[in-house]
Design a protein around this motif. Structure first.
Motif, PDB file in Angstrom:
ATOM      1  N   LEU A 328     -18.320   8.365  -1.758  1.00 50.19           N
ATOM      2  CA  LEU A 328     -18.683   7.600  -0.701  1.00 50.19           C
ATOM      3  C   LEU A 328     -17.286   6.471  -0.330  1.00 50.19           C
ATOM      4  CD1 LEU A 328     -22.379   6.563  -1.628  1.00 50.19           C
ATOM      5  CD2 LEU A 328     -21.491   7.897   0.226  1.00 50.19           C
ATOM      6  N   ARG A 329     -16.923   6.003  -1.470  1.00 51.01           N
ATOM      7  CA  ARG A 329     -15.686   4.968  -1.337  1.00 51.01           C
ATOM      8  C   ARG A 329     -14.412   5.623  -0.889  1.00 51.01           C
ATOM      9  NH1 ARG A 329     -11.684   3.582  -0.539  1.00 51.01           N
ATOM     10  NH2 ARG A 329     -10.574   1.750  -1.529  1.00 51.01           N
ATOM     11  N   GLU A 330     -14.067   6.895  -1.679  1.00 51.46           N
ATOM     12  CA  GLU A 330     -12.989   7.280  -1.577  1.00 51.46           C
ATOM     13  C   GLU A 330     -12.559   8.101  -0.405  1.00 51.46           C
ATOM     14  OE1 GLU A 330     -11.672   9.020  -5.421  1.00 51.46           O
ATOM     15  OE2 GLU A 330     -10.424   7.131  -5.420  1.00 51.46           O
ATOM     16  N   GLY A 378     -12.163  -2.048   0.857  1.00 53.38           N
ATOM     17  CA  GLY A 378     -10.790  -2.191  -0.055  1.00 53.38           C
ATOM     18  C   GLY A 378     -11.227  -2.758  -1.282  1.00 53.38           C
ATOM     19  N   HIS A 379     -10.283  -3.058  -2.069  1.00 51.50           N
ATOM     20  CA  HIS A 379     -10.349  -3.537  -3.536  1.00 51.50           C
ATOM     21  C   HIS A 379     -10.721  -5.065  -3.608  1.00 51.50           C
ATOM     22  CE1 HIS A 379      -8.357   0.383  -3.409  1.00 51.50           C
ATOM     23  NE2 HIS A 379      -7.485  -0.165  -2.518  1.00 51.50           N
ATOM     24  N   ILE A 380     -11.720  -5.309  -3.462  1.00 52.08           N
ATOM     25  CA  ILE A 380     -12.144  -6.959  -3.138  1.00 52.08           C
ATOM     26  C   ILE A 380     -11.858  -7.652  -4.460  1.00 52.08           C
ATOM     27  CG2 ILE A 380     -14.498  -6.732  -3.324  1.00 52.08           C
ATOM     28  CD1 ILE A 380     -14.246  -8.415  -0.672  1.00 52.08           C
ATOM     29  N   LEU A 385      -7.978  -6.271   1.013  1.00 53.61           N
ATOM     30  CA  LEU A 385      -8.533  -5.778   2.008  1.00 53.61           C
ATOM     31  C   LEU A 385      -8.029  -4.678   2.980  1.00 53.61           C
ATOM     32  CD1 LEU A 385     -10.162  -9.197   3.496  1.00 53.61           C
ATOM     33  CD2 LEU A 385     -11.323  -7.508   1.999  1.00 53.61           C
ATOM     34  N   HIS A 386      -8.775  -3.524   3.242  1.00 44.66           N
ATOM     35  CA  HIS A 386      -8.212  -2.585   4.126  1.00 44.66           C
ATOM     36  C   HIS A 386      -8.830  -2.969   5.587  1.00 44.66           C
ATOM     37  CE1 HIS A 386      -5.760  -0.882   1.330  1.00 44.66           C
ATOM     38  NE2 HIS A 386      -6.867  -0.311   0.727  1.00 44.66           N
ATOM     39  N   VAL A 387      -8.341  -3.494   6.383  1.00 48.70           N
ATOM     40  CA  VAL A 387      -8.780  -3.601   7.712  1.00 48.70           C
ATOM     41  C   VAL A 387      -8.471  -2.787   8.744  1.00 48.70           C
ATOM     42  CG1 VAL A 387      -9.126  -5.353   9.575  1.00 48.70           C
ATOM     43  CG2 VAL A 387      -8.500  -6.190   7.194  1.00 48.70           C
ATOM     44  N   ALA A 424      -0.733  -5.407   0.756  1.00 51.56           N
ATOM     45  CA  ALA A 424      -1.093  -5.442  -0.431  1.00 51.56           C
ATOM     46  C   ALA A 424      -0.481  -4.202  -1.360  1.00 51.56           C
ATOM     47  CB  ALA A 424      -2.609  -5.445  -0.585  1.00 51.56           C
ATOM     48  N   GLU A 425      -0.768  -2.989  -0.961  1.00 48.23           N
ATOM     49  CA  GLU A 425      -0.564  -1.926  -1.819  1.00 48.23           C
ATOM     50  C   GLU A 425       0.072  -0.564  -0.653  1.00 48.23           C
ATOM     51  OE1 GLU A 425      -3.898  -0.146  -3.425  1.00 48.23           O
ATOM     52  OE2 GLU A 425      -5.152   0.291  -1.436  1.00 48.23           O
ATOM     53  N   HIS A 426       0.018  -0.809   0.238  1.00 51.48           N
ATOM     54  CA  HIS A 426       0.790   0.154   1.241  1.00 51.48           C
ATOM     55  C   HIS A 426       2.193   0.231   1.242  1.00 51.48           C
ATOM     56  CE1 HIS A 426      -3.435   1.085   3.276  1.00 51.48           C
ATOM     57  NE2 HIS A 426      -3.540   1.388   2.066  1.00 51.48           N
ATOM     58  N   GLY A 427       2.858  -1.232   1.303  1.00 51.27           N
ATOM     59  CA  GLY A 427       4.146  -1.314   1.540  1.00 51.27           C
ATOM     60  C   GLY A 427       4.661  -1.689   2.952  1.00 51.27           C
TER      61      GLY A 427
HETATM   62 ZN    ZN Z   1      -6.408   1.126  -1.032  1.00 51.76          ZN
END
Ligand code: ZN
Length: 470
Positions: A328-330, A378-380, A385-387, A424-427
Motif C-alpha cells: 500500500l505504501r510502496e 512520506g517518511h514522516i 514529506l513527498h508532496v 530531503a532524499e531525491h537530490g
Molecule cells: Zn521517499
C-alpha cells in the motif's frame, strides 16, 4: 564549456572499451539518456558500458582532454533529473559493473562494483544473516553507485540513517581519470578530512563512484508491520510520539493520506485495508524486535486503542500480510504516475515543526490549488514529506507547470522559514536547481563551486546538475 563528441571521438572512445560496449542506437539513447523524471527530452550522443574501473579512468581522461561532457548513469530511478542527458553528452552507464565480492563475516562488510543492484546486494548478504540497510521501493532497479551518488534515503532511514552511514570505502574516478581509493574497509580512520563524504550525495558532479565497501547490519530476528488509521496530522504525530516509546526499535514510520490510497487502489486494484472508508490519514509502522516475547507489543497496541490514539489498526500475521501492507505504501509513487501527472516535491522539516508547517502549507494550497487533488505521503518519522500536486485532467501541461512553479516558490519560502530542506532524499539534479538557494546559503554555494572547479576544472562531469555549467 564541454560539448558533444564528434564521430571520430566516438570511435576513439569505443576503442577504449570492449567491442560492442558503446551504442548510438536511438532506443538505447532514449532509455539511458533519462531517469524516472519525464520533464526533459533525452539527447545523449552515445552510451558507454565499461566493465572495469580502468576503462572508466581511460574514458574520463579522454573526455577531459577533449572537452566532452559525461553523464554518469546507474539504475536511472532518480526523481530529480540527476542522470538525464539533454545536450549531446556521452552517458557512462555502470550497468555492467555488477561484481559483488565475498561477504566479510568478521568485519561485516562487502565490496561491490557500482552497478550492483540494491536488491541483489540484499540477496547476496541474506544467507549470512546480514543486510545493507538501504531500502526503498526502487531497490529492484537502483544501483549501489547511484545510491551513493545521491545519498539515497528510503523507508529505513529512521532506524539506520541515509546511505552515507553505510559506506565504509569508496573507489572514485576523478574527471581527469585519476583513481582514488578512500578509506578501504576502516570503521575508524582519523587522518584528516574524510574525502569519501565529499562524493556521497554529489550526484556525479565531482567524480564517478566505481566500487564501494559497504557496511552491513544484522537482519533483525523479528519484524512486525502494522497499519493504523488516525485522525489528521495531529493524530499521525501523536502516534509517532507513542511509537518512539514503544517496546521495539522503530524501523519505519510512514504516512499517507486517503487521496494516495485511492490512487493505489485504482492503479493496482488493491483492497482497502479497513472496513470504513472515511479515514483520511494512515500510518505504517515497522517494529524490529528480538523475537523473544510479543506480549509487550500487544500491551502497547491495546493502550493505543484504549486512549483513542488510533481509530483503527491491523497487524500483519505472516510474511505475505507484511508484504501486502508495505505494498500500500510502496506503490504510491508508481500509482500517482500511473493515474495522472504529478508535480513532485520532496521536502524535509524538523519533526517538531511539521504541524505548524503543514497548517500554513494547507492555507497556501487552498488558495493556489482550489479543489485540486494533492497527494501527500512520506517518511514522516524523518520529517520527510513527498508532496504531489496532481494535474487537473482538463488543464494544459504548460499552464499546470507555470502554476506549480509559482506555488513552489511560496512553499520553499515556508520551508526556509521553518528551517527545512527543499530536497530531503531525491537530490537536486536539473529539477530542483532553482530551489537550492532556499536551503543553502550564498557562502555555502560559493564553497561548493570552488570544490567543483578544483576537482573538475573543465566541468565535464554531469554538467548542469547542482551547479551551473562551467
Ligand atoms: Zn521517499
Amino acid at each position: 564549456m564541454p560539448v558533444a563528441p564528434s564521430a571520430a571521438q566516438l570511435a576513439a572512445l569505443a576503442a577504449l572499451i570492449e567491442p560492442g560496449a558503446l551504442t548510438t542506437d536511438p532506443s538505447d539513447l532514449a532509455t539511458y539518456g533519462r531517469d524516472w523524471t519525464k520533464v526533459h527530452e533525452p539527447r545523449p550522443s552515445a552510451v558507454l558500458f565499461p566493465k572495469q574501473t580502468e576503462e572508466v579512468s581511460k574514458i574520463l581522461a579522454y573526455c577531459n582532454a577533449n572537452d566532452i561532457a559525461v553523464v554518469p548513469s546507474g539504475g536511472r530511478t532518480g526523481l530529480a533529473a540527476g542522470a538525464v542527458a539533454t545536450r549531446g553528452e556521452v552517458v557512462l552507464s555502470l550497468a555492467r559493473m555488477t561484481h559483488m565480492g565475498d561477504v566479510d563475516l568478521l568485519g561485516q562488510t562487502v565490496r561491490v562494483q557500482a552497478g550492483a543492484i540494491t536488491e541483489a546486494v540484499h540477496r547476496h548478504c541474506e544467507p549470512h544473516g546480514l543486510t545493507w540497510p538501504v531500502d526503498f521501493a526502487s531497490k529492484g532497479s537502483s544501483q549501489v553507485g547511484g545510491n551513493i551518488a545521491t545519498n539515497a534515503g528510503g523507508v529505513k532511514v529512521i532506524r539506520y540513517g541515509l546511505t552515507r552511514h553505510w559506506v565504509l570505502g569508496l573507489q572514485v574516478v576523478l574527471a581527469d581519470g585519476t583513481v582514488l581509493e578512500l578509506n578501504g574497509a576502516l570503521e575508524k580512520n582519523n587522518t584528516g578530512a574524510d574525502l569519501r563524504q565529499l562524493f556521497i550525495g554529489s550526484e556525479g558532479t565531482l567524480g564517478i563512484v566505481t566500487e564501494a565497501t559497504l557496511k552491513l547490519a544484522r537482519i533483525p530476528a523479528r519484524l512486525d508491520v502494522l497499519l493504523f488509521a488516525v485522525e489528521g496530522l495531529a493524530g499521525v504525530l501523536a502516534l509517532f510520539a507513542e511509537a518512539r516509546k514503544g517496546p521495539f526499535a522503530l524501523s519505519a514510520f510512514e504516512f499517507f493520506t486517503d487521496k494516495c490510497l485511492a490512487r493505489v487502489q485504482k492503479h493496482r486494484g488493491l483492497r482497502a485495508p479497513f472496513d470504513s472508508d472515511s479515514y483520511t490519514h494512515y500510518v505504517l509502522v515497522e517494529a524490529e524486535g528480538d523475537g523473544a516475547d510479543d506480549s509487550e507489543l500487544e500491551t502497547w497496541l491495546g493502550s493505543l486503542f484504549e486512549r483513542s490514539i488510533v481509530l483503527d489498526g491491523t497487524m500483519a500475521q505472516n510474511a505475505a500480510q507484511r508484504r501486502s501492507l508495505w505494498e500500500l505504501r510502496e506503490s504510491i509513487s508508481e500509482s500517482l504516475s500511473g493515474t495522472g501527472f504529478p508535480h513532485k516535491n520532496d521536502i524535509a522539516l524538523p519533526v517538531a515543526s511539521l504541524d505548524a508547517f503543514c497548517a500554513e502549507l494547507d492555507g497556501v494550497f487552498a488558495a493556489r490549488y482550489p479543489g485540486w487533488d494533492i497527494c501527500v505521503f512520506g517518511h514522516i518519522g524523518d520529517g520527510n514529506l513527498h508532496v504531489n500536486v496532481m494535474k487537473p485532467d482538463a488543464m494544459d501541461k504548460a499552464a499546470f507547470l507555470a502554476k506549480t512553479s509559482e506555488a513552489d516558490a511560496t512553499m520553499f519560502e515556508l520551508v526556509r522559514k521553518h528551517h527545512g530542506s527543499v530536497s530531503a532524499e531525491h537530490g537536486i539534479g536539473l529539477l530542483k536547481k532553482k530551489a537550492l538557494p532556499y536551503s543553502r546559503s550564498p557562502s555555502e554555494l560559493a564553497t561548493l563551486s570552488a570544490l567543483k572547479r578544483a576537482l573538475d576544472p573543465k566541468g565535464i562531469l554531469n554538467p548542469g546538475k547542482i551547479f551551473d555549467p562551467l
